[in-house]
Motif scaffolding. Structure first.
Motif, PDB file in Angstrom:
ATOM      1  N   ARG A  16     -24.755 -38.014 -58.802  1.00 52.64           N
ATOM      2  CA  ARG A  16     -23.964 -37.310 -57.783  1.00 52.64           C
ATOM      3  C   ARG A  16     -22.629 -38.008 -57.601  1.00 52.64           C
ATOM      4  NH1 ARG A  16     -26.369 -32.828 -54.817  1.00 52.64           N
ATOM      5  NH2 ARG A  16     -28.407 -32.668 -55.818  1.00 52.64           N
ATOM      6  N   LEU A  17     -21.649 -37.192 -57.198  1.00 55.90           N
ATOM      7  CA  LEU A  17     -20.309 -37.706 -56.960  1.00 55.90           C
ATOM      8  C   LEU A  17     -20.217 -38.271 -55.543  1.00 55.90           C
ATOM      9  CD1 LEU A  17     -17.554 -37.727 -58.455  1.00 55.90           C
ATOM     10  CD2 LEU A  17     -16.990 -35.664 -57.172  1.00 55.90           C
ATOM     11  N   LEU A  18     -19.611 -39.450 -55.432  1.00 55.18           N
ATOM     12  CA  LEU A  18     -19.415 -40.085 -54.118  1.00 55.18           C
ATOM     13  C   LEU A  18     -17.917 -40.152 -53.829  1.00 55.18           C
ATOM     14  CD1 LEU A  18     -20.455 -41.961 -51.728  1.00 55.18           C
ATOM     15  CD2 LEU A  18     -20.005 -43.871 -53.279  1.00 55.18           C
ATOM     16  N   ALA A  19     -17.508 -39.674 -52.645  1.00 57.91           N
ATOM     17  CA  ALA A  19     -16.102 -39.847 -52.219  1.00 57.91           C
ATOM     18  C   ALA A  19     -16.139 -40.801 -51.031  1.00 57.91           C
ATOM     19  CB  ALA A  19     -15.464 -38.498 -51.908  1.00 57.91           C
ATOM     20  N   GLY A  20     -15.929 -40.297 -49.795  1.00 59.75           N
ATOM     21  CA  GLY A  20     -16.008 -41.190 -48.631  1.00 59.75           C
ATOM     22  C   GLY A  20     -17.439 -41.551 -48.251  1.00 59.75           C
ATOM     23  N   GLY A  21     -18.387 -40.705 -48.648  1.00 61.63           N
ATOM     24  CA  GLY A  21     -19.802 -40.971 -48.374  1.00 61.63           C
ATOM     25  C   GLY A  21     -20.282 -40.538 -46.997  1.00 61.63           C
ATOM     26  N   GLY A  74     -13.552 -39.839 -44.384  1.00 60.86           N
ATOM     27  CA  GLY A  74     -13.857 -38.548 -45.019  1.00 60.86           C
ATOM     28  C   GLY A  74     -12.649 -37.993 -45.764  1.00 60.86           C
ATOM     29  N   THR A  75     -12.916 -37.384 -46.920  1.00 58.07           N
ATOM     30  CA  THR A  75     -11.832 -36.890 -47.779  1.00 58.07           C
ATOM     31  C   THR A  75     -11.802 -35.361 -47.800  1.00 58.07           C
ATOM     32  OG1 THR A  75     -13.238 -36.797 -49.742  1.00 58.07           O
ATOM     33  CG2 THR A  75     -12.136 -38.909 -49.287  1.00 58.07           C
ATOM     34  N   LEU A  76     -10.685 -34.864 -48.269  1.00 57.22           N
ATOM     35  CA  LEU A  76     -10.512 -33.419 -48.417  1.00 57.22           C
ATOM     36  C   LEU A  76     -11.600 -32.819 -49.320  1.00 57.22           C
ATOM     37  CD1 LEU A  76      -8.873 -30.739 -48.398  1.00 57.22           C
ATOM     38  CD2 LEU A  76      -7.394 -31.750 -50.134  1.00 57.22           C
ATOM     39  N   SER A 117     -17.659 -26.853 -42.984  1.00 58.71           N
ATOM     40  CA  SER A 117     -16.304 -27.427 -43.139  1.00 58.71           C
ATOM     41  C   SER A 117     -15.295 -26.817 -42.166  1.00 58.71           C
ATOM     42  CB  SER A 117     -15.816 -27.198 -44.574  1.00 58.71           C
ATOM     43  OG  SER A 117     -14.426 -27.474 -44.664  1.00 58.71           O
ATOM     44  N   ASP A 118     -14.528 -27.679 -41.493  1.00 61.24           N
ATOM     45  CA  ASP A 118     -13.410 -27.190 -40.673  1.00 61.24           C
ATOM     46  C   ASP A 118     -12.186 -26.906 -41.532  1.00 61.24           C
ATOM     47  OD1 ASP A 118     -14.149 -27.055 -37.874  1.00 61.24           O
ATOM     48  OD2 ASP A 118     -14.517 -29.203 -38.004  1.00 61.24           O
ATOM     49  N   LEU A 119     -12.001 -27.678 -42.605  1.00 61.65           N
ATOM     50  CA  LEU A 119     -10.778 -27.491 -43.403  1.00 61.65           C
ATOM     51  C   LEU A 119     -10.793 -26.177 -44.197  1.00 61.65           C
ATOM     52  CD1 LEU A 119     -10.041 -30.268 -42.519  1.00 61.65           C
ATOM     53  CD2 LEU A 119      -9.641 -30.929 -44.894  1.00 61.65           C
TER      54      LEU A 119
HETATM   55  C1  LIG Z   1     -21.496 -37.305 -37.385  1.00 64.31           C
HETATM   56  C2  LIG Z   1     -20.687 -36.431 -38.291  1.00 64.31           C
HETATM   57  C3  LIG Z   1     -19.891 -35.436 -37.744  1.00 64.31           C
HETATM   58  C4  LIG Z   1     -19.142 -34.607 -38.572  1.00 64.31           C
HETATM   59  N1  LIG Z   1     -18.394 -33.613 -38.012  1.00 64.31           N
HETATM   60  C5  LIG Z   1     -17.713 -32.764 -38.821  1.00 64.31           C
HETATM   61  C6  LIG Z   1     -16.907 -31.735 -38.287  1.00 64.31           C
HETATM   62  O1  LIG Z   1     -16.783 -31.582 -37.074  1.00 64.31           O
HETATM   63  N2  LIG Z   1     -16.257 -30.905 -39.143  1.00 64.31           N
HETATM   64  C7  LIG Z   1     -16.340 -31.043 -40.501  1.00 64.31           C
HETATM   65  O2  LIG Z   1     -15.706 -30.287 -41.237  1.00 64.31           O
HETATM   66  N3  LIG Z   1     -17.098 -32.021 -41.034  1.00 64.31           N
HETATM   67  C8  LIG Z   1     -17.767 -32.868 -40.232  1.00 64.31           C
HETATM   68  N4  LIG Z   1     -18.514 -33.868 -40.781  1.00 64.31           N
HETATM   69  C9  LIG Z   1     -18.612 -33.954 -42.190  1.00 64.31           C
HETATM   70  C10 LIG Z   1     -17.489 -34.846 -42.744  1.00 64.31           C
HETATM   71  O3  LIG Z   1     -16.249 -34.462 -42.318  1.00 64.31           O
HETATM   72  C11 LIG Z   1     -17.417 -34.590 -44.147  1.00 64.31           C
HETATM   73  O4  LIG Z   1     -18.699 -34.922 -44.565  1.00 64.31           O
HETATM   74  C12 LIG Z   1     -16.404 -35.476 -44.868  1.00 64.31           C
HETATM   75  O5  LIG Z   1     -15.125 -34.871 -44.887  1.00 64.31           O
HETATM   76  C13 LIG Z   1     -16.914 -35.615 -46.213  1.00 64.31           C
HETATM   77  O6  LIG Z   1     -15.981 -36.322 -46.946  1.00 64.31           O
HETATM   78  P1  LIG Z   1     -16.477 -37.555 -47.786  1.00 64.31           P
HETATM   79  O7  LIG Z   1     -15.306 -37.964 -48.582  1.00 64.31           O
HETATM   80  O8  LIG Z   1     -17.093 -38.577 -46.900  1.00 64.31           O
HETATM   81  O9  LIG Z   1     -17.561 -36.840 -48.714  1.00 64.31           O
HETATM   82  P2  LIG Z   1     -18.895 -37.430 -49.387  1.00 64.31           P
HETATM   83  O10 LIG Z   1     -19.910 -37.668 -48.334  1.00 64.31           O
HETATM   84  O11 LIG Z   1     -18.593 -38.540 -50.297  1.00 64.31           O
HETATM   85  O12 LIG Z   1     -19.294 -36.150 -50.229  1.00 64.31           O
HETATM   86  C14 LIG Z   1     -19.759 -34.970 -49.628  1.00 64.31           C
HETATM   87  C15 LIG Z   1     -20.285 -34.021 -50.707  1.00 64.31           C
HETATM   88  O13 LIG Z   1     -19.201 -33.510 -51.474  1.00 64.31           O
HETATM   89  C16 LIG Z   1     -19.305 -33.888 -52.840  1.00 64.31           C
HETATM   90  N5  LIG Z   1     -17.936 -34.239 -53.229  1.00 64.31           N
HETATM   91  C17 LIG Z   1     -17.124 -35.162 -52.643  1.00 64.31           C
HETATM   92  N6  LIG Z   1     -15.901 -35.121 -53.179  1.00 64.31           N
HETATM   93  C18 LIG Z   1     -15.942 -34.147 -54.130  1.00 64.31           C
HETATM   94  C19 LIG Z   1     -14.970 -33.651 -55.048  1.00 64.31           C
HETATM   95  N7  LIG Z   1     -13.718 -34.110 -55.079  1.00 64.31           N
HETATM   96  N8  LIG Z   1     -15.358 -32.682 -55.921  1.00 64.31           N
HETATM   97  C20 LIG Z   1     -16.634 -32.189 -55.894  1.00 64.31           C
HETATM   98  N9  LIG Z   1     -17.576 -32.630 -55.041  1.00 64.31           N
HETATM   99  C21 LIG Z   1     -17.227 -33.592 -54.166  1.00 64.31           C
HETATM  100  C22 LIG Z   1     -20.275 -35.062 -52.877  1.00 64.31           C
HETATM  101  O14 LIG Z   1     -20.962 -35.140 -54.100  1.00 64.31           O
HETATM  102  C23 LIG Z   1     -21.199 -34.708 -51.713  1.00 64.31           C
HETATM  103  O15 LIG Z   1     -22.169 -33.763 -52.115  1.00 64.31           O
HETATM  104  C24 LIG Z   1     -19.217 -34.760 -39.981  1.00 64.31           C
HETATM  105  C25 LIG Z   1     -19.997 -35.782 -40.542  1.00 64.31           C
HETATM  106  C26 LIG Z   1     -20.732 -36.607 -39.712  1.00 64.31           C
HETATM  107  C27 LIG Z   1     -21.569 -37.670 -40.339  1.00 64.31           C
END
Ligand SMILES: Cc1cc2nc3c(=O)[nH]c(=O)nc-3n(C[C@H](O)[C@H](O)[C@H](O)COP(=O)(O)OP(=O)(O)OC[C@H]3O[C@@H](n4cnc5c(N)ncnc54)[C@H](O)[C@@H]3O)c2cc1C
Length: 326
Positions: A27-32, A108-110, A162-164
């Motif tokens: 699996r792909l990891l970005a911000g996690g 968290g990333t886009l 997703s909000d974005l």
């Molecule tokens: C307590 C809590 C509250 C939250 N509230 C909100 C909220 O109000 N609104 C909202 O929109 N989100 C919310 N989130 C979610 C959070 O914003 C998103 O999970 C965050 O933006 C994910 O980004 P990340 O880089 O951490 O992704 P990761 O956790 O690293 O990845 C998320 C998923 O996307 C996949 N992925 C990541 N990057 C890519 C890429 N470039 N291409 C393909 N697949 C990819 C990964 O494999 C994984 O399945 C919340 C999360 C938590 C824990």
């Protein structure tokens, strides 16, 4: 948590090859922010994580030359705080700033925000083998469904978290998808799929494919946009209902509208009838209400989520007025 190998590719082709074709393996990891929750809750148990953060130059914001270009690793904090995005792509900045909490937005990333998995509590419970996880039943249908879909649901009733995504679709964004085999550009609106097409995934990504960039066209003259979200808690919470509105205005009259709902359907939901209702209208409370009524005309509630229909109507009406500055 199950042991896994951590791979650190330096370019996207290598990342794609390391992901391979088997989602159970890698699996792909970005911000996690989302992925680590899935690992800790035993929802997924891959043998390898492929860390996208070791790929260089994926964290750019480039507003020059017409299109706004955003690398997949740009954080939500960077989007929310960017002066040019706030001015010209207001709905996007407003959506980014209401995600989760400051800590989540900092990490968290886009790309992760667009590809995060649903928050449905049946999906997130390791002991429940629901339709989304390969079972043959959606437990929300006759269960605790207060947070589930009122539009586009069935056979699985998740809502897209997703909000974005709604904001970017309202602004007519495109995603660039890359793999070891090449790349393709897709309108973000066509990136997400409904459970009727495939209940196991939320988007068109094939194994090994990675979102590398989102681009947003220069808004037409007179376009104003806004994002509004209603949630149970003031922060740290996903949408119960949300609306992104992008209105092409000529004075107080609306030439064209794009309205996209979040938190109410398994994918970001374009409110096409509401958009038509706004065309050529002077934007005031009555016109916004008429469009809001059109937005929920096809809504069907489950046993415990009927409140989402009037809530969404109010959110759509307020988002239209906010975008128009009325
Ligand atoms: C307590 C809590 C509250 C939250 N509230 C909100 C909220 O109000 N609104 C909202 O929109 N989100 C919310 N989130 C979610 C959070 O914003 C998103 O999970 C965050 O933006 C994910 O980004 P990340 O880089 O951490 O992704 P990761 O956790 O690293 O990845 C998320 C998923 O996307 C996949 N992925 C990541 N990057 C890519 C890429 N470039 N291409 C393909 N697949 C990819 C990964 O494999 C994984 O399945 C919340 C999360 C938590 C824990």
């Amino acid at each position: 948590m199950k042991h896994f190998e951590m791979a650190r590719p330096t370019d996207l082709k290598e990342a794609s090859s390391l992901l391979g074709k088997d989602l159970g393996e890698a699996r792909l990891l970005a911000g996690g922010m989302d992925l680590l929750g899935e690992l800790k809750d035993h929802i997924i148990e891959p043998n390898r994580l492929v860390n996208l953060k070791s790929v260089r130059n994926l964290d750019y914001i480039d507003p020059k030359g017409g299109n706004l270009r955003l690398g997949a690793l740009v954080t939500l904090t960077e989007i929310a705080g960017h002066a040019d995005i706030r001015k010209r792509y207001t709905a996007l900045a407003e959506a980014a700033e209401v995600v989760g909490s400051p800590q989540i937005r900092n990490i968290g990333t886009l790309g992760g925000n667009l590809c995060q998995r649903p928050r449905c509590w049946y999906y997130r419970d390791e002991h429940v083998h629901c339709l989304k996880k390969g079972g043959n039943h959606c437990f929300a249908v006759n269960g605790q469904n207060q947070y589930h879909a009122i539009l586009g649901g069935g056979p699985c009733f998740i809502v897209h978290p997703s909000d974005l995504a709604p904001a970017l679709i309202a602004l007519d964004a495109q995603v660039k998808i890359v793999s070891a085999a090449g790349s393709r550009d897709v309108p973000l609106e066509k990136f997400f799929i409904l459970p009727a097409e495939d209940p196991h995934r939320e988007n068109i990504l094939q194994p090994g494919e990675i979102v590398s960039e989102v681009s947003v066209p220069e808004p037409e003259a007179g376009v104003k946009s806004a994002y509004l979200k209603q949630r149970e808690k003031e922060s740290f919470d996903w949408s119960l209902s949300a609306c992104a509105a992008a209105l092409e205005m000529d004075g107080r009259a609306c030439r064209n509208a794009r309205l996209v709902l979040g938190g109410v359907a398994p994918a970001p939901w374009r409110a096409a009838e509401a958009e038509k209702a706004l065309q050529g209208k002077t934007i005031d409370e009555a016109a916004a209400l008429q469009a809001a009524e059109a937005a929920v005309r096809d809504a069907t509630s489950l046993e415990h989520n009927g409140y989402k229909v009037p809530l969404t109507k109010a959110v759509v009406q307020m988002a239209i007025l906010k975008a128009a500055g009325a």
